[in-house]
Scaffold this active site. Structure first.
Site, mmCIF file in Angstrom:
data_model
loop_
_atom_site.group_PDB
_atom_site.id
_atom_site.type_symbol
_atom_site.label_atom_id
_atom_site.label_comp_id
_atom_site.label_asym_id
_atom_site.label_seq_id
_atom_site.Cartn_x
_atom_site.Cartn_y
_atom_site.Cartn_z
ATOM 1 N N THR A 1 2.436 6.731 3.406
ATOM 2 C CA THR A 1 3.125 5.656 4.151
ATOM 3 C C THR A 1 3.254 4.477 3.204
ATOM 4 O O THR A 1 2.317 4.169 2.520
ATOM 5 C CB THR A 1 2.314 5.231 5.388
ATOM 6 N N THR B 1 -11.013 14.889 6.971
ATOM 7 C CA THR B 1 -12.424 15.300 6.971
ATOM 8 C C THR B 1 -13.275 14.313 6.219
ATOM 9 O O THR B 1 -12.782 13.407 5.589
ATOM 10 C CB THR B 1 -12.573 16.692 6.330
ATOM 11 N N LYS C 1 0.852 -1.175 0.000
ATOM 12 C CA LYS C 1 0.000 0.000 0.000
ATOM 13 C C LYS C 1 0.889 1.225 0.000
ATOM 14 O O LYS C 1 2.019 1.206 0.486
ATOM 15 C CB LYS C 1 -0.959 0.014 1.191
ATOM 16 N N ASN D 1 -5.074 15.852 0.131
ATOM 17 C CA ASN D 1 -4.373 16.025 1.402
ATOM 18 C C ASN D 1 -4.948 17.154 2.249
ATOM 19 O O ASN D 1 -4.858 17.117 3.479
ATOM 20 C CB ASN D 1 -2.883 16.234 1.144
#
EC number: 2.3.1.35
Length: 408
Positions: free
Chosen positions: A195, A408, A184, A403
């Site tokens: 990440t 949210t 991922k 980003n």
């Protein structure tokens, strides 16, 4: 399709994933760390697997990373289970975060009936939020192992647009060996192994020390050559587990088929790295940079990564603008050994600079070429025999949108 001929043998990419390797099953479930999608998963090996890991060089390291390093150290490089969650990084969470990571390891060990030191724990998601352990406990209990790999591949995702899986087959000692991977990564990608998580399984019989060296080398040549946004995560990790169930003779660098094995491992890692780079947040295309003529392979890689990491190069790629001035600028600040008067640059098949002299180019043709989903930039420094590659993606308006609204 990946293919490569090695010394009398061949490795090839086949349809499959990490559960198509002898000895491995996976699981994925939803426990509420994310609103709707799967967010907790596990890899399990029927036998204690020889294992190795490569971890972020960010000095701020997440609690699960510390626990996994401890597991590998205490088990002498053996793992039998890997627990992964997405939606919460368990990073910068203080002493309680470490307690939670240890509890996750203990719960997984109990769930799969293996020693705690044979369990790795990995997390990805928002930094600085406490792990909601009630949800995690429930999620671990809900994990059901199977040969279906998709639930696990989905459970590790965050802003990714899709799963990233690959399976490679190679012949070792006249035995069919498989190496497969799942990963991922979409944003916060500038690993020095963001990440970025990668999990590789193989049924090869391989010595732990040799596996560790092979993973380190393959990671340096692939995962460490990708960049999306220049951020190195607190949670980056690549793990490889080898079940040994292919029943070949133990592998190390002296084995006659070592080059075949390493070629297959590297191909698996490169395929995953490209998938991560291509899936950069908001990206529309993959950029591959090929550098030749450096004084060493290391310097060639450094130049390639400087080019592909340049925001100006990335935005030019998005705008289909063959602005080679941005490329040579990145070469200049890369820190490599060079002669400013001997540089060649090409964008796809179009030479734009030869011996540091501009070439009359067809801007419309270059722009048309740059509409492709994959574009290649080449640079030759004419300083030596060093070669290297790096991968990245274009930088778009959507990167900012994704980003800006991440929490949210």
């Amino acid at each position: 399709m990946l293919t490569k001929q090695t010394t009398g043998q061949a490795w090839k990419q086949i349809k499959g994933s990490i559960t198509d390797v002898k000895g491995f099953t996976t699981a994925g479930a939803h426990c509420g760390l994310k609103r709707k999608r799967l967010d907790i998963g596990a890899i399990f090996c029927d036998v204690p697997a020889n294992a190795a890991g490569v971890f972020t060089l960010n000095q701020i390291q997440a609690a699960p990373l510390k626990v996994t390093k401890e597991s590998l150290a205490h088990s002498n490089g053996k793992l039998q289970a890997v627990l992964v969650n997405s939606g919460n990084a368990n990073a910068c969470t203080g002493a309680s975060g470490l307690v939670d990571a240890y509890e996750m390891r203990a719960l997984a060990a109990a769930k799969f009936a293996v020693p705690e030191e044979m369990v790795a724990v990995t997390s990805t998601g928002v930094i600085g939020e406490k792990m909601p352990m009630e949800k995690v406990r429930s999620g671990i209990e809900d994990l059901v192992l199977s040969k279906e790999s998709t639930p696990f591949a989905e459970a590790i995702l965050t802003t990714d647009t899709g799963t990233k899986e690959v399976c490679v087959e190679v012949v070792i000692d006249q035995k069919t060996v498989r190496i497969a991977g799942v990963a991922k990564g979409s944003g916060m990608i500038h690993p020095n192994m963001a990440t970025m998580l990668g999990f590789i399984t193989t049924d090869a019989n391989i010595e732990t020390a040799a596996l560790k060296r092979a993973l380190a080398k393959a990671t340096d040549e692939t995962f460490n050559r990708i960049t999306v946004d220049g951020d190195t995560s607190t949670n980056d990790m690549v793990l490889v587990l080898a079940s040994g169930l292919a029943d070949n003779q133990p592998l190390d660098e002296t084995h006659p088929d070592w080059a075949n094995f390493y070629g297959a491992l590297s191909a698996c890692a490169e395929s995953l790295a490209k998938k991560i780079a291509k899936d950069g947040e908001g990206a529309t295309k993959l950029i591959e940079v090929q550098v030749a003529g450096a004084v060493s392979d290391e310097e060639a890689g450094k130049v390639a990564k400087a080019i592909v990491g340049s925001d100006l190069v990335k935005t030019a790629a998005y705008g289909k603008d063959g602005n080679w001035g941005r490329i040579i600028c990145a070469i200049g600040y890369s820190g490599c050994t060079l002669d400013p008067d001997t540089i060649d640059i090409a964008i796809g098949p179009y030479e734009t600079l030869v011996q540091s002299e501009p070439v009359v180019v067809d801007d419309a043709a270059i722009s048309k070429y740059m509409e492709a989903e994959t574009i290649v930039i080449k640079a030759d420094l004419h300083q030596g025999q060093g070669v290297g590659k790096a991968w990245g993606c274009d930088l778009t308006y959507d990167y900012v949108r994704i980003n800006a609204g991440y929490r949210t």
